[in-house]
Every structure is written in C-alpha cells, then in structure tokens.
Design a protein around this motif. Structure first.
Motif, PDB file in Angstrom:
ATOM      1  N   THR A  96       8.687  16.317  54.538  1.00  9.05           N
ATOM      2  CA  THR A  96       9.646  15.831  55.530  1.00  9.05           C
ATOM      3  C   THR A  96       9.581  14.322  55.690  1.00  9.05           C
ATOM      4  O   THR A  96       8.530  13.703  55.463  1.00  9.05           O
ATOM      5  N   GLN A  97      10.722  13.741  56.013  1.00  3.81           N
ATOM      6  CA  GLN A  97      10.702  12.383  56.524  1.00  3.81           C
ATOM      7  C   GLN A  97       9.897  12.408  57.826  1.00  3.81           C
ATOM      8  O   GLN A  97       9.485  13.460  58.283  1.00  3.81           O
ATOM      9  N   ALA A 121       0.735  23.591  53.890  1.00  2.00           N
ATOM     10  CA  ALA A 121       0.761  22.136  53.705  1.00  2.00           C
ATOM     11  C   ALA A 121       1.983  21.545  54.386  1.00  2.00           C
ATOM     12  O   ALA A 121       3.095  22.059  54.246  1.00  2.00           O
ATOM     13  N   ILE A 122       1.770  20.482  55.158  1.00  2.00           N
ATOM     14  CA  ILE A 122       2.874  19.709  55.755  1.00  2.00           C
ATOM     15  C   ILE A 122       2.720  18.279  55.274  1.00  2.00           C
ATOM     16  O   ILE A 122       1.647  17.685  55.408  1.00  2.00           O
ATOM     17  N   ARG A 123       3.779  17.730  54.702  1.00  2.00           N
ATOM     18  CA  ARG A 123       3.709  16.405  54.105  1.00  2.00           C
ATOM     19  C   ARG A 123       4.767  15.497  54.728  1.00  2.00           C
ATOM     20  O   ARG A 123       5.951  15.655  54.462  1.00  2.00           O
ATOM     21  N   ASP A 129      10.001  11.277  47.741  1.00  2.00           N
ATOM     22  CA  ASP A 129       8.965  12.292  47.536  1.00  2.00           C
ATOM     23  C   ASP A 129       9.370  13.628  48.153  1.00  2.00           C
ATOM     24  O   ASP A 129       9.004  14.692  47.630  1.00  2.00           O
ATOM     25  N   VAL A 130      10.099  13.579  49.280  1.00  2.00           N
ATOM     26  CA  VAL A 130      10.614  14.825  49.869  1.00  2.00           C
ATOM     27  C   VAL A 130      11.469  15.556  48.839  1.00  2.00           C
ATOM     28  O   VAL A 130      11.323  16.762  48.613  1.00  2.00           O
ATOM     29  N   GLN A 204       9.246   2.766  51.840  1.00  2.00           N
ATOM     30  CA  GLN A 204       9.747   3.747  50.875  1.00  2.00           C
ATOM     31  C   GLN A 204       9.224   3.509  49.461  1.00  2.00           C
ATOM     32  O   GLN A 204       9.629   4.197  48.530  1.00  2.00           O
ATOM     33  N   GLY A 205       8.321   2.548  49.293  1.00  2.00           N
ATOM     34  CA  GLY A 205       7.747   2.288  47.981  1.00  2.00           C
ATOM     35  C   GLY A 205       8.428   1.129  47.285  1.00  2.00           C
ATOM     36  O   GLY A 205       9.560   0.752  47.589  1.00  2.00           O
ATOM     37  N   ASP A 206       7.722   0.544  46.325  1.00  2.00           N
ATOM     38  CA  ASP A 206       8.247  -0.598  45.579  1.00  2.00           C
ATOM     39  C   ASP A 206       9.497  -0.214  44.799  1.00  2.00           C
ATOM     40  O   ASP A 206       9.514   0.785  44.077  1.00  2.00           O
TER      41      ASP A 206
END
Length: 306
Positions: A96-97, A121-123, A129-130, A204-206
């Motif tokens: 999830t966001q 698992a909760i991510r 990535d979601v 949100q990453g490079d």
C-alpha cells in the motif's frame, strides 16, 4: 513440476540466495540446488542468474515466478479449504501507499485468523513497488489512488502488468498538520497560507516518475520540499518543522496519534475540483482468497462503505 518445486523457486526469489532460502525452507542447500537444476532442465529455461553476490531472476524467471506465485497461492487456498491437517502456512500480503487506514484494516483482518496458520505481510511502500508486488503476487492486494493527473499513465502501467483497479472511495484534498502548527485553527487552508511552511512528501526513488507521487497536488511548485520514506518520519517532520502534507483526509488516530489534524484544502480557483479516487488493485480476473475478501471488507467498513 511439483508444488514443492514452486515453493522452492518462490523462496529463492524472495531471499535472493540459495543459502538463505535453504535455511528458511528447512532443506539442505545441495538438495535445493539440485531441485532447481532439475526444474530448469524440465522447463528448458534458466530461472536464475547465479553470481558471487547471490541470485537474480532472468527474464524467463520473472515470468515463471509470477505464474508460480499464482498457482501456489491457489493451491494454498484449496489446501486450507479442504485439508484441516495441512502443516503448510498460508501466505497473505498487502502492499500500500502510506495510508494508515490500510494498516488499521490489516490489523482488524488479522484478528479473525490464526496467525499460527498464516504468514502475514503489510508493506507500506513506493507506488511503483505496490504495482510490482501485486504484479508478481508478492502481495495479493495493493492500495493506491488515481486522479485526473495520474490516471492515464497509471492505468496504462496497470494494463501492461495485467492488473485491474477496483474503486473504493473518492476524496478531496486535505492539509495534514500537527495541532501546534499556526494554521491548525483555520477551517480551510489555501496554497498562499502554506507558503512559509515546508511541503512533506513520500520519496518515490531515484528517477521515479512524478506520476507515482502519493500527494494529489504534486505538480504544484513549492517553496520548500522535504522527502520522507516512512510515516513516522513524516509525522516527526510535521512537529519539528511545522511541515505539512496533502492527503485524502482519511486518518487513523489510533495509529498516527491524536496530535495531528486534517484541514480541508481550498482551491484558489473555484473551477478546479481535484479528487483522489482511492481503490485497490489485483491481478486481472483474480479471485481473492478468503483472507483477501476479509481484508477488503475491513477496508470498506473503515471507510464507511459497509
């Protein structure tokens, strides 16, 4: 091909190492290596790139693991339904966001199941990535939002990954701040009110596309911006720097604490009406497990949809 082989492949893909997978799966490393070698010979493909740093999936391996997860998940659901004596732990994951309601709903869902029988698992993670987690069935369900700004590129990406979006609720923008912020007493907040405060957003990453931003007004120009990669850091920055973020207004006080409030955001142009459409994604034509169905019911209940 056997279910055990699929289990082994999934375990190696998740750990990135034959040694770590062997420990987790309670099997000897030579036996694991031999099993995967036999499977690759049977299939006529290489599933893994092997190197001194570990293993990574080949292109064929990525497709195979995605399909293997779906088959293995279906097997686990079937075994759980018809075999009371199975010792195999069922897996269920949500990506999830950064939504506290998604985590709270997960907590409520888990209470209805025996955690000795499941690996849950909760991510809370980046938007990309979601999508990747659900595409590979690392997670059965993903929670994210669409808007007029990101809808076309996100829907295009979902289609390319064979995923579908299921609508939950529409929300207008809110400004999320701590109660000690000078703006906390306002009934509405505009962009001009926010000029002297830093805007907080989730990293949100490079090189990540700005369409992946979790904040609905991500295209606006801000005087100051600070990135965070988790909800706890975001909340600390709100207090320490009087920072703010723009969100759906759906806040779980039980998880975030009572020191924060969501104030309605007012557009300076009355003709603008930006909306966040929050929903969940699954594999296309995918039948949710009983765990997944229960999770969605908990989300709907929290959002007042049930």
């Amino acid at each position: 091909m056997t279910i055990q082989q699929l289990k082994y492949v999934i375990g190696i893909a998740e750990t990135g190492s034959f040694n770590k997978a062997a420990e987790k799966l309670f099997v000897s490393q030579p036996s694991l290596t031999s099993t995967i070698h036999d499977l690759e010979n049977e299939l006529g493909i290489s599933i893994f790139h092997r190197s001194g740093r570990g293993v990574t999936l080949t292109n064929d391996g990525q497709e195979f693991v995605s399909n293997a997860r779906q088959v293995y998940l279906n097997f686990m659901n079937l075994a759980g339904k018809y075999s009371e004596n199975t010792n195999i732990k069922k897996k269920f994951g949500v990506s999830t966001q950064h939504y506290s309601f998604a985590v709270k709903s997960f907590v409520e869902m888990v209470k209805h199941f025996n955690t000795n029988e499941y690996e849950f698992a909760i991510r809370e993670t980046k938007t990309k990535d979601v999508i990747e987690d659900v595409s590979s069935l690392k997670s059965e369900i993903g929670i994210l939002y669409l808007s007029d700004f990101n809808r076309k590129p996100i829907e295009s990406l979902l289609k390319s990954k064979d995923l579908e979006f299921h609508h939950l609720i529409d929300c207008k923008a809110y400004v999320y701040i701590w109660k000690g912020n000078p703006l906390a007493q306002k009934k509405e907040i505009t962009f001009s009110d926010l000029a002297d405060y830093p805007c907080l957003s989730f990293e949100q990453g490079d090189g990540a596309s700005f369409y992946f931003a979790e904040e609905i007004l991500s295209t606006e120009e801000y005087n100051r911006t600070i990135k965070a990669n988790d909800r706890a850091s975001m909340l600390n920055l709100m207090i320490g720097l009087n920072g703010y973020t723009l969100c759906s207004g759906i806040i779980c006080e039980e998880l975030n604490g009572s020191d924060y409030i969501a104030v309605p955001f007012r557009e300076q142009d009355d003709n603008i009406n930006r909306v966040m459409e929050i929903g969940y994604i699954t594999k296309k034509n995918f039948t949710l497990s009983s765990t997944g169905e229960k999770y969605i019911k908990e989300v709907q209940t929290y959002l007042g949809l049930k």
